[in-house]
Design an enzyme around this catalytic site. Structure first.
Site, PDB file in Angstrom:
ATOM      1  N   GLU A 237       0.922  -1.271  -0.223  1.00  0.00           N
ATOM      2  CA  GLU A 237       0.079  -0.016  -0.019  1.00  0.00           C
ATOM      3  C   GLU A 237       0.853   1.364   0.153  1.00  0.00           C
ATOM      4  O   GLU A 237       1.529   1.646   1.156  1.00  0.00           O
ATOM      5  CB  GLU A 237      -0.848  -0.057   1.433  1.00  0.00           C
ATOM      6  CG  GLU A 237      -1.782  -1.361   1.199  1.00  0.00           C
ATOM      7  CD  GLU A 237      -2.982  -1.192   0.311  1.00  0.00           C
ATOM      8  OE1 GLU A 237      -2.898  -0.088  -0.534  1.00  0.00           O
ATOM      9  OE2 GLU A 237      -3.906  -1.958   0.221  1.00  0.00           O
TER      10      GLU A 237
ATOM     11  N   CYS B 284      -2.889   8.696   2.861  1.00  0.00           N
ATOM     12  CA  CYS B 284      -2.465   8.143   1.573  1.00  0.00           C
ATOM     13  C   CYS B 284      -3.617   8.651   0.672  1.00  0.00           C
ATOM     14  O   CYS B 284      -3.468   8.723  -0.440  1.00  0.00           O
ATOM     15  CB  CYS B 284      -2.266   6.795   1.757  1.00  0.00           C
ATOM     16  SG  CYS B 284      -3.673   5.864   2.433  1.00  0.00           S
TER      17      CYS B 284
END
Length: 509
Positions: A263, A297
């Site tokens: 990720e 993010c």
């Protein structure tokens, strides 16, 4: 305490120690590295770091525990996660305190992160009775063809500072019900919430009779994470961080034929169509771009606005930005807390300078606040920058609250701008035009792992698989069928016919 009045480091130290004690952590101080707070930018405690030898021992213990845990019935494994969820509910405020102290999150976002941990435990508990395989039609008479899923092994979790507990819980709750054991290397910037979360899982194991070593915690620098990456006993490495980190982790794990779940970076965009509800857009964009001080993010970094509504929307956003309360994250009125470090502010400042050098114009924000009160902390005004196009700095992710505004004329141009970056995590469109909404979600629309309509890019629910494409890494965590990454698949054929029939009508002997 008002937003512009910060608690002292001593007060934060006392609050952190009290929270740790309430969850059952006896803090052992040392000189390996420091736990610090971005609220004042100062150190809280010196902590003992995990050694290389202790790291190897932790992996060995987790590997041994796996031998027992993998044969424990999945619903019984779910009982461990159920108990963890109960303890998280019981200690929600203490955990939120630690998240605010170490990551600088405002109160509602810190509490929201703990709620996310609770939610994934609920999801994983249900999953423990739903690890479904499948039955496949066999071409051979008297044969049964099935597909089954089995525990994978030791899962190494490497997590980042911005969601210091939630990302661990996504991986750990799912891995545990899948029959895996976990070794966790959190960010060295957030060791206290890691100690607290790990201790609650230890207590859950004690209460349910699970093996003690189903979970182990490593505290220290990146070298510990590198040992997990290179250890062949670690079947899966789930790593959250920068694209640069992913470029190192992925090939190293692959070189030993291990699995990785990555990720990585996001450079998320929202398209605003001429038909969009600008009140809705303003609320959605301000949270997505300025929430968590731009350190998600999924933070919105590029706003692609139709020419017809660009001026009005930018004016609305600039007005909203001017009113954002910035400061003490423990104050209920604060909406923007500190950046994680002064170094993060330096990167933000450098990005703004580059944007201006590339003919960008800072329309709002970008200044530092409270430097006279906390010179070692970094409180900043979220910035809005109009740019002439997708320049080099716009194509990069700066982990700070900078919103670049681009304009477009046609929907095709908007999609092209949206997709013309290396990253592919989260995306959204605001429109009242159903055709535009459907085109954005279609295979030739957004190329991201997350695509939303009439909401921003931040705030994913745990029920959906979380992750992205391209340089975001391609991994999926949390909900949907993300559990399959933590298991190995077996195809099984059972012959009950009494004879031997070969596939594809092959004849032999």
């Amino acid at each position: 305490m008002p937003a512009t009045t910060l608690p002292s480091t001593a007060e934060l130290r006392d609050r952190a120690r009290a929270a740790l004690e309430r969850v059952g952590v006896t803090l052992v101080e040392g000189d390996g590295f420091a736990a610090r707070t971005p609220i004042t930018g100062e150190d809280l405690f010196g902590l003992k770091a995990t050694t290389a030898e202790e790291t190897d021992d932790a992996v060995a213990a987790a590997a041994e525990a796996f031998r027992t845990w993998r044969t424990t019935p999945a619903p019984a494994r779910g009982e461990l996660v159920r108990r963890l969820g109960d303890l998280l509910r019981e200690h929600k405020r203490e955990l939120a305190d630690l998240i605010t102290i170490e990551a600088g999150k405002i109160r509602s976002e810190a509490l929201g992160e703990v709620q996310e941990m609770i939610d994934i435990c609920d999801f994983a508990l249900g999953l423990s009775r739903q690890l479904y395989g499948r039955t496949i039609a066999s071409e051979r008479p008297g044969h049964r063809l099935t597909e089954t899923w089995h525990p994978l092994g030791v899962v190494g979790v490497i997590s980042a500072f911005n969601f210091p507990a939630a990302v661990w819980s996504w991986n750990t709750a799912i891995a545990l019900v899948c029959g895996d054991t976990v070794v966790w290397k959190p960010s060295e910037l957030t060791p206290l919430i890691s100690l607290a979360s790990s201790r609650l899982l230890e207590r859950a194991a004690e209460d349910t009779g699970a093996p003690r070593d189903v979970h182990r915690l490593l505290l220290g620098d990146r070298a510990l994470g590198e040992r997990l990456v290179d250890d062949s006993r670690v079947a899966l490495v789930s790593a959250t961080g920068s694209t640069r980190m992913g470029r190192e982790v992925g090939p190293r794990v692959a070189a030993r034929f291990g699995r990785s779940l990555l990720e990585l970076g996001g450079n998320n965009a929202t398209i605003v169509a001429p038909s969009a509800d600008l009140d809705l857009v303003t609320h959605g964009v301000v949270f997505a771009a300025a929430g968590t001080a731009g350190q998600r993010c999924t933070t919105l970094r590029r706003l692609i606005v139709h020419h017809d509504v660009a001026e009005e929307l930018v004016s609305r956003l600039a007005t909203a930005y001017e009113k954002l309360p910035i400061g003490n994250p423990f104050d209920d009125t604060t909406l923007v807390g500190p950046l994680i470090s002064v170094q993060a502010h330096e990167k933000m400042r450098d990005a703004l300078s580059r944007a201006q050098a590339e003919n960008g114009e800072v329309l709002a924000g970008g200044k530092r606040r409270l430097a006279d009160v906390a010179p070692d902390a970094a409180y900043v005004e979220p910035a809005i920058v109009r740019v002439p196009g997708q320049t080099s700095v716009v194509r990069e992710e700066t982990f700070a609250p900078i919103l670049y505004v681009l304009t477009y004329d046609t929907f095709e141009e908007a999609i092209a701008l949206h997709n013309d970056v290396p990253q592919g995590l989260s995306s959204s469109i605001f429109t009242r035009d159903q055709q535009e909404a459907e085109r954005f979600l279609a295979s030739d629309g957004s190329d991201c792992g997350i695509a939303n309509v009439n909401i921003g890019t931040s705030g994913a629910e745990i029920g959906g698989a979380f992750g992205g494409e391209k340089e975001t890494g391609g991994g999926r965590e949390s909900g949907s069928d993300a559990w399959r990454a933590y298991m190995r698949r077996a195809t099984n054929t059972v012959n009950y016919s009494g004879g031997l029939t070969l596939a594809q009508n092959v004849s032999f002997l």
